[in-house]
Structure formats: structure tokens, C-alpha cells
Design a protein around this motif. Structure first.
Motif, mmCIF file in Angstrom:
data_model
loop_
_atom_site.group_PDB
_atom_site.id
_atom_site.type_symbol
_atom_site.label_atom_id
_atom_site.label_comp_id
_atom_site.label_asym_id
_atom_site.label_seq_id
_atom_site.Cartn_x
_atom_site.Cartn_y
_atom_site.Cartn_z
ATOM 1 N N ARG A 1 -49.806 -2.023 10.130
ATOM 2 C CA ARG A 1 -50.378 -0.949 10.951
ATOM 3 C C ARG A 1 -50.004 -1.078 12.424
ATOM 4 N NH1 ARG A 1 -56.515 0.404 9.212
ATOM 5 N NH2 ARG A 1 -55.985 2.447 10.027
ATOM 6 N N HIS B 1 -50.637 13.409 14.131
ATOM 7 C CA HIS B 1 -50.463 11.972 14.340
ATOM 8 C C HIS B 1 -49.576 11.791 15.564
ATOM 9 C CE1 HIS B 1 -50.529 7.772 13.301
ATOM 10 N NE2 HIS B 1 -49.226 7.708 13.056
ATOM 11 N N ARG C 1 -50.607 3.243 5.159
ATOM 12 C CA ARG C 1 -51.732 2.376 5.529
ATOM 13 C C ARG C 1 -52.771 3.116 6.381
ATOM 14 N NH1 ARG C 1 -50.020 -2.375 3.560
ATOM 15 N NH2 ARG C 1 -47.811 -2.933 3.768
ATOM 16 N N ARG C 2 -52.895 4.417 6.129
ATOM 17 C CA ARG C 2 -53.803 5.314 6.856
ATOM 18 C C ARG C 2 -53.476 5.397 8.347
ATOM 19 N NH1 ARG C 2 -57.586 2.771 3.265
ATOM 20 N NH2 ARG C 2 -58.200 4.234 1.623
ATOM 21 N N GLY C 3 -52.233 5.117 8.675
ATOM 22 C CA GLY C 3 -51.794 5.351 10.051
ATOM 23 C C GLY C 3 -51.125 4.158 10.694
ATOM 24 N N ALA D 1 -48.185 8.654 9.461
ATOM 25 C CA ALA D 1 -49.591 9.053 9.451
ATOM 26 C C ALA D 1 -50.305 8.616 8.188
ATOM 27 C CB ALA D 1 -49.697 10.575 9.614
ATOM 28 N N ILE D 2 -49.601 8.660 7.053
ATOM 29 C CA ILE D 2 -50.258 8.347 5.776
ATOM 30 C C ILE D 2 -50.049 6.912 5.325
ATOM 31 C CG2 ILE D 2 -50.234 10.751 5.006
ATOM 32 C CD1 ILE D 2 -47.781 10.176 3.333
ATOM 33 N N ALA E 1 -50.050 16.323 8.988
ATOM 34 C CA ALA E 1 -51.172 15.706 9.690
ATOM 35 C C ALA E 1 -50.882 15.708 11.183
ATOM 36 C CB ALA E 1 -51.378 14.262 9.205
#
Length: 380
Positions: free
Chosen positions: A106, A169, A130-132, A127-128, A167
Motif C-alpha cells: 500500500r 483516486h 489492496r483497497r488503495g 485504487a482497487i 473510482a
């Protein structure tokens, strides 16, 4: 990590103040050559992964890798196919799996090296993942430098339309290297100019007047003029994004010309029959023609927009799009798939004059239909 070279103070910086998500857009020449120095402060460890496309890899990847290595930064690159078709589910999956294979964490940085397709795709993957995870935009086209690399919109296309999955981001930094524009084909540069012109039309009449005077020299390769145009465009986009990061209000102004553009892109199969920036230019001309038809702006404004497009050697009307186009009803149906539809009603960005755009859903369908019918008839 090897001591990085000092960041060049000659490059311009536009700060995008979004609190914890704030970042700088660096604008100047040679930023790719010294990329390591430009991003070293972002890295917890001396390593980045780069995603680019085949065309950009040939022109820019060696310089980027050398610039990173000069600062002691290791890099590995994924090279995707060039073209709009890359911005879809298949290459998104490929990119995410490749990043996971490289054990990107991350706090690591993913570098998006390329135009709008790569920036949007890689930004969405970041953005997707590791959730960002963080990413740096290194836009290599004029369109990406002035528009898609700034503001945090990321996404892919689907069979239903353009940019319908994505998204918000924000990048950690943007490096807009003006020298990269020298490798662009003339058509691609002029297509990107459609987005530059858009900024003057939507909110800065003085900037549009400056473009009317300086546009031809800018297109011919004047580096200083190009840097000025990129800086003003980025400033305007940053100001709007800060006011409305997730497009609840003012940010929709940036869609001037895009409702028409996206329908035309869909009608031409997202092919090289019509580049995105060319569609934006034609869309701006249509938006001003619609505004004049509705009595919102002076009658001479659409002529002025069309004249500038022509002076820049750009596509200005539907007649400039090769091949067949669907009829007005079909184009209106394609507009109905646009992200700007709210409660089933199309939102248009119209204008009270050059530099004075606004968003409205109060546009009679018959007025749009009549405008498109006339524009299609003019194709002969």
C-alpha cells in the motif's frame, strides 16, 4: 538510497490542495529524465513499478528507467498494448494481477507512464489494489497533461459506454514533461488541444483570447507557450477539483463538449476515426451552437469557436468525421448512456458566452435533435 539530485526549480509547480490527498503537479522539460529526483521523497523503499503501453515504452520508458536509476531507484515495467481497447476489463485484470505478483504494498508507488488510457487504467488499478495504493502520473500526451492526469478520475470502458466503471483516486504526484510532447504525432497533439481550448471556453475568456493569438505557434512546437498553456489548464482544473472533488456540482463544468463527444465516440466505435480530444473540440462547437440556438449566448460565439478550431487545423463539425454516423435519434440514445444523466435527464454544459459555462438539465430534446439533424445533413 543514493542521494537524489535536487529538484529543478525551473519547473513550475501547481499545488492541488485536497487536505490529506493534496499533491503537486510539476510542469517543465526534462522531468522524465530526472524522475528519480522528482519522486524520491514519496518512496518508503527505492523501488517502483511502471505500467505503460507499447508506443510510449519505445519513446519514453528508457529515459524514465535511466532517470529512476540515477536516484538509486529500481524499477520494473509492464508494457500493455497501445489504444483505447486497452482500457477495459481484460487489461485491468492483467495489470492488477501483475502488480500483485510484484508484491506491491500500500505504501509503494505505481507509476503510470502514458496518455489518458494508461493513466485512467493504472489509476483505477491502484485504487482497487489492496483497497488503495499510491500512484504517480507521468502523462506523455497533451490531453493527459492538461486533463486526465489531474483530479483523480480513474476508470475503464465497458460495452455500455466510456468510463462507466471507476473510482476517484488522487495521484501522489504528477510529472508533466513538456518535452514528451515533441514525440507526439501532430494529430494527437491537436486532439489534446481540444481540452486546452475547453478551459478557456468554460471559464476564462482571456485565456481563450490568448489561445486565439498563440495557438498556431504553440501547435508548431513553441515549448514556452506549451508550458504556459499546460500550466493554465492545470490551474483551472485544480481550482474546480478542489471545489468539487467528486463531481456533485462545479466539476461537471469540465464536461463542456463531452456529452456530444462521448456519443460520437460510441458511434465511431472508440476507434481512430475520432480521437477523444477531436470529439471534445466538435462537442464544444456543438455546445455553443446549441447555446446560441436557445438564446443563451451571442450568435457570433459559435462562429468564433469554429473559426479557432479551423485555424488550429482541427476537426470542427460532424462533416469532418470520416465514415457513416447514425441518425439524430440514435445519437440521442447514445447520449442517454452518458454518466451525466440524472433521473433520466441529460445534463448539458452550455454557455452564456465564451468563458461563462454552466450546467443544466433544462434542454428541450427537440432542440438537440434539430441541431444534430442539421449537423448530419451538412455532411452531404
Amino acid at each position: 538510497m543514493t542521494q537524489a539530485t535536487a529538484i529543478d526549480p525551473a519547473a513550475d509547480t501547481v499545488h492541488v490542495p485536497l487536505g490529506a490527498r493534496a499533491y503537486d503537479v510539476r510542469i517543465g522539460t526534462g522531468l522524465i529524465d530526472r524522475a528519480g529526483a522528482e519522486i524520491a521523497d514519496l518512496l518508503p523503499r527505492p523501488r517502483v513499478v511502471v505500467v505503460t503501453d507499447a508506443t510510449v515504452a519505445e519513446a519514453q520508458l528508457p529515459a524514465l528507467e535511466t532517470g529512476l536509476a540515477a536516484a538509486g531507484i529500481d524499477s520494473e515495467a509492464l508494457v500493455l498494448p497501445a489504444g483505447e481497447a486497452t482500457k477495459g476489463w481484460a487489461e485491468l485484470t492483467r495489470t492488477v494481477e501483475w502488480l500483485l505478483d510484484r508484491k506491491v504494498e500500500r505504501r509503494d508507488v505505481v507509476v503510470a507512464l502514458g496518455g489518458g488510457v494508461i493513466g485512467d487504467l493504472v489509476g483505477f488499478a491502484a485504487a482497487i489494489l489492496r483497497r488503495g495504493v499510491r500512484f504517480v502520473q507521468v502523462p506523455t500526451t497533451l490531453l493527459a497533461q492538461v486533463d486526465s492526469s489531474v483530479g483523480g478520475k480513474t476508470g475503464i470502458n465497458t460495452r455500455h459506454g466510456k468510463n462507466l466503471v471507476g473510482a476517484f483516486h488522487q495521484p501522489a504526484r504528477v510529472l508533466a514533461d513538456i518535452a514528451a510532447l515533441e514525440t507526439l504525432p501532430a494529430r494527437d497533439f491537436r486532439a489534446g488541444y481540444g481540452e486546452v481550448m475547453k478551459y478557456g471556453l468554460l471559464g476564462d475568456a482571456a485565456f481563450f483570447e490568448w489561445l486565439e493569438r498563440q495557438g498556431p505557434a504553440l501547435a508548431e512546437g513553441d515549448t514556452a507557450l506549451r508550458a504556459q498553456a499546460v500550466r493554465r489548464s492545470v490551474e483551472m482544473k485544480a481550482e474546480i477539483v478542489v471545489r468539487d472533488e467528486t463531481e456533485q456540482g462545479d466539476r461537471a463544468l469540465l464536461n463542456l463538449g463531452h456529452t456530444f463527444c462521448h456519443a460520437l465516440e460510441a458511434a465511431t466505435g472508440y476507434s481512430d476515426r475520432l480521437l477523444h480530444g477531436e470529439g471534445v473540440g466538435i462537442g464544444c462547437a456543438l455546445a455553443f451552437a446549441l447555446s446560441a440556438r436557445l438564446g443563451l449566448c451571442p450568435q457570433e460565439d459559435p462562429s468564433r469557436v469554429a473559426a479557432h478550431l479551423s485555424a488550429m487545423g482541427m476537426r470542427a463539425t460532424l462533416a469532418d468525421i470520416p465514415g457513416d454516423l447514425p441518425d439524430a435519434d440514435a445519437l440521442l440514445d447514445l447520449m442517454g448512456q452518458d454518466k451525466k444523466v440524472v433521473d433520466g435527464r441529460l445534463r448539458f454544459v452550455l454557455a452564456r458566452g465564451i468563458g461563462d459555462a454552466f450546467v443544466t438539465a433544462d434542454v428541450p430534446r427537440e432542440a438537440v435533435h434539430a441541431l444534430l439533424t442539421e449537423a448530419l445533413a451538412a455532411r452531404g
